[in-house]
Enzyme design. Structure first.
Site, PDB file in Angstrom:
ATOM      1  N   CYS A 241       0.936  -1.195   0.036  1.00  0.00           N
ATOM      2  CA  CYS A 241      -0.072   0.125  -0.250  1.00  0.00           C
ATOM      3  C   CYS A 241       0.684   1.344   0.073  1.00  0.00           C
ATOM      4  O   CYS A 241       1.442   1.669  -0.969  1.00  0.00           O
ATOM      5  CB  CYS A 241      -1.142  -0.070   1.205  1.00  0.00           C
ATOM      6  SG  CYS A 241      -2.479   1.164   1.114  1.00  0.00           S
ATOM      7  N   HIS A 368      -3.624  -5.406   0.180  1.00  0.00           N
ATOM      8  CA  HIS A 368      -2.975  -5.937   1.358  1.00  0.00           C
ATOM      9  C   HIS A 368      -2.839  -7.364   1.329  1.00  0.00           C
ATOM     10  O   HIS A 368      -4.026  -8.158   1.983  1.00  0.00           O
ATOM     11  CB  HIS A 368      -3.932  -5.563   2.710  1.00  0.00           C
ATOM     12  CG  HIS A 368      -3.687  -3.995   2.839  1.00  0.00           C
ATOM     13  ND1 HIS A 368      -2.867  -3.430   3.958  1.00  0.00           N
ATOM     14  CD2 HIS A 368      -4.394  -2.959   2.304  1.00  0.00           C
ATOM     15  CE1 HIS A 368      -2.711  -2.242   3.695  1.00  0.00           C
ATOM     16  NE2 HIS A 368      -3.610  -1.932   2.706  1.00  0.00           N
ATOM     17  N   GLU A 370      -1.568  -9.396   3.070  1.00  0.00           N
ATOM     18  CA  GLU A 370      -1.638  -9.987   4.595  1.00  0.00           C
ATOM     19  C   GLU A 370      -2.967 -10.446   5.037  1.00  0.00           C
ATOM     20  O   GLU A 370      -3.006 -11.232   5.883  1.00  0.00           O
ATOM     21  CB  GLU A 370      -1.052  -9.113   5.594  1.00  0.00           C
ATOM     22  CG  GLU A 370      -1.737  -7.835   5.866  1.00  0.00           C
ATOM     23  CD  GLU A 370      -1.532  -6.710   5.048  1.00  0.00           C
ATOM     24  OE1 GLU A 370      -1.640  -5.538   5.369  1.00  0.00           O
ATOM     25  OE2 GLU A 370      -0.786  -7.068   3.937  1.00  0.00           O
TER      26      GLU A 370
END
Length: 404
Positions: A241, A368, A370
């Protein structure tokens, strides 16, 4: 109180047979005698009852396993069957907790309370193996996390967990070195020379560098310096990001000579707007302007590290949470300089993934990754990042290409 009332209303709306309340409580140990005290739990259960809620199970946190006498005492004074008193004592790693609950038949107690008779026994063989492997790991990899919220590490909890999942898959323990981005900045060398020296030493000792997401301009100069260090020294870099936008700003400044290249977020007057405000809705109002949730990214070429890590998919769906994007009008100039945007959205206007082909692993993603990482199913990008840090990425990609 609003939560208690919400639970009371839920109980009345679904009925007693469709409601199971598990009360989590601490069992402290006081004094040198080491006696397990049940009074705090007795009091909290009594208070819950006074508010109209009766716990069906007690989940008791403790340092050591609960003694049978402690369980009996809790059962007697809290009016909960001994079989419904679950002990969640300290374990070597959090992955042992589901095993702990399974061993105490927690699932059966919950099924019984909800009158659910048919349920397959939990298959936790893989999970058990993973938890035990985690305990036996000795080798580690040093990861420099350069961010602005390092004083509150829970801000990056998803990133830390994703690193853990990837490291376990590589039979490694993650050793995360937290670096406050502002400590890397030149101003810090004058104001806090010790912190500045320590930050740079930590960065240079790391096997890889990760710049996670964030908002606002604090620490941006330090993040740019970290990205530059990783790019110039062939250190694996993953920018998420804001971390991706940082790598674009750094490349524009250092390689393309655009000294004032910046993001519109940090400098509205910049002549070289490499990152701009591109909301999906209104461009003038701040509210509801975030690009949120799962979005599709199309790979522009199969011949890139990220496409190979995602098993040669034509596209990938990942979750987003941002307002600013790489300026599509600057993409041509950036690509001529050597930076490649290998992933774009379906319109082709939003840059999703960047790579630097001349570098072993220099990857930036606008999404993202994750958020979709799981134990036993690590995020492809985090796995590639760790493999690059230990020099095994090429071997992994070759093996995968041959396997497919």
């Amino acid at each position: 109180m609003p939560f208690i009332e919400a639970l009371r209303q839920l109980l009345f709306s679904v009925g007693q047979d469709n409601f199971c309340l598990i009360h989590v409580s601490l069992i402290p140990v006081l004094g040198v005698v080491g006696e397990q005290k049940t009074k705090p739990t007795q009091h909290s259960v009594r208070e819950l009852r006074a508010l109209g809620l009766t716990p069906h199970l007690l989940a008791c946190r403790s340092a050591q396993p609960l003694l049978e006498t402690t369980k009996e005492k809790l059962s007697q004074f809290c009016h909960v069957p001994v079989g419904n008193i679950l002990n969640i004592h300290d374990v070597p790693n959090i992955w042992h907790v589901p095993l702990l609950l399974r061993n105490q038949n927690a699932h059966n107690s919950i099924l019984k309370q909800l009158n659910l008779s048919k349920a397959t026994p939990p298959d936790l063989q893989e999970w058990t193996k993973r938890a035990e492997n985690f305990d036996s790991l000795t080798n580690s990899v040093r990861i420099a996390m350069v961010g602005k919220y390092v004083g509150l590490t829970d801000s990056y909890l998803s990133v830390v967990k994703a690193l853990l999942h990837a490291c376990i898959a590589c039979s490694l323990k993650p050793s995360v070195d937290w670096i406050a981005a502002s400590d890397l900045e030149d101003d810090s060398a004058v104001l806090t020379p010790e912190a500045h020296a320590t930050a740079w030493k930590t960065l240079r000792n790391a096997a890889c560098v990760l710049v996670p997401g964030g908002f606002g301009d604090r620490g941006v100069k330090g993040m740019i310096l970290a990205a530059k260090y990783a790019r110039e020294n062939n250190v694996p870099y993953l920018g998420i990001c804001l971390g991706m936008q940082i790598s674009v700003i750094e490349f524009a400044r250092s390689v393309l000579g655009m000294e004032r290249a910046n993001s519109e977020e940090f400098d509205t007057q910049t002549p070289d707007r490499v990152v701009m405000f591109m909301p999906e809705g209104s461009t003038t109002h701040m509210g509801s302007t975030m690009r949120l949730g799962s979005r599709r990214t199309l790979f522009q070429t199969p011949d890139c590290i990220t496409a190979k890590l995602y098993h040669n998919s034509e596209y990938v769906d990942e979750r987003h949470r941002h307002r600013y994007e790489v300026n599509p009008h600057m993409v041509g100039v950036l690509e001529e300089g050597g930076l490649k945007f290998v992933g774009k959205d379906e319109s082709g206007q939003r840059m999703e993934i960047l790579e630097l082909p001349s570098h072993p692993f220099y990857v930036g993603v606008q999404f993202h990754p994750e958020f979709k990482s799981r134990p036993g199913r690590p995020s492809a990008l985090f796995l590639g990042f760790i493999l690059a840090a230990i020099g095994q990425l090429e071997a992994y990609l070759c093996q995968h290409q041959n396997g497919s």
